[in-house]
Design a protein around this motif. Structure first.
Motif, mmCIF file in Angstrom:
data_model
loop_
_atom_site.group_PDB
_atom_site.id
_atom_site.type_symbol
_atom_site.label_atom_id
_atom_site.label_comp_id
_atom_site.label_asym_id
_atom_site.label_seq_id
_atom_site.Cartn_x
_atom_site.Cartn_y
_atom_site.Cartn_z
ATOM 1 N N MET A 121 -13.027 -2.383 -2.406
ATOM 2 C CA MET A 121 -11.797 -1.468 -2.655
ATOM 3 C C MET A 121 -11.170 -1.223 -1.051
ATOM 4 O O MET A 121 -10.140 -1.260 -0.943
ATOM 5 N N ARG A 122 -12.000 -1.574 -0.208
ATOM 6 C CA ARG A 122 -11.427 -1.637 1.286
ATOM 7 C C ARG A 122 -10.548 -2.202 1.487
ATOM 8 O O ARG A 122 -10.330 -3.550 1.345
ATOM 9 N N GLY A 123 -9.181 -1.949 2.014
ATOM 10 C CA GLY A 123 -8.154 -2.819 2.427
ATOM 11 C C GLY A 123 -7.242 -3.178 1.283
ATOM 12 O O GLY A 123 -6.243 -3.615 1.394
ATOM 13 N N GLY A 124 -7.480 -2.741 0.085
ATOM 14 C CA GLY A 124 -6.723 -2.843 -1.154
ATOM 15 C C GLY A 124 -5.293 -2.061 -0.986
ATOM 16 O O GLY A 124 -4.382 -2.735 -1.316
ATOM 17 N N ILE A 125 -5.153 -0.968 -0.322
ATOM 18 C CA ILE A 125 -3.999 -0.441 -0.320
ATOM 19 C C ILE A 125 -2.999 -1.268 0.714
ATOM 20 O O ILE A 125 -1.846 -1.315 0.577
ATOM 21 N N SER A 126 -3.621 -1.589 1.810
ATOM 22 C CA SER A 126 -2.798 -2.499 2.704
ATOM 23 C C SER A 126 -2.299 -3.716 2.136
ATOM 24 O O SER A 126 -1.160 -4.131 2.289
ATOM 25 N N VAL A 127 -3.117 -4.427 1.464
ATOM 26 C CA VAL A 127 -2.799 -5.623 0.727
ATOM 27 C C VAL A 127 -1.706 -5.594 -0.451
ATOM 28 O O VAL A 127 -0.858 -6.090 -0.435
ATOM 29 N N ALA A 128 -1.793 -4.330 -1.016
ATOM 30 C CA ALA A 128 -0.738 -3.953 -2.132
ATOM 31 C C ALA A 128 0.401 -3.562 -1.354
ATOM 32 O O ALA A 128 1.408 -3.797 -1.956
#
Length: 50
Positions: free
Chosen positions: A1-8
């Motif tokens: 889940m780490r980095g998921g917001i950045s990738v999204a």
């Protein structure tokens, strides 16, 4: 889940050269942070356990 917001957030950008560059940089930073944190958590746990 780490980095998921950045990738999204990067995936929500319109396609183009800038998006490709940001995608590469984002994945590199997320991978780096996962590796660094993953490799150091064991040492930290041993240090705190003593």
């Amino acid at each position: 889940m780490r980095g998921g917001i950045s990738v999204a957030l990067v995936l929500s950008l319109p396609t183009g050269d800038e998006r490709d560059l940001l995608m590469t940089v984002t994945y590199a930073v997320v991978l780096f942070s996962l590796l660094v944190q993953g490799l150091t958590v064991g040492r930290l746990a041993r240090r705190l356990a003593t």
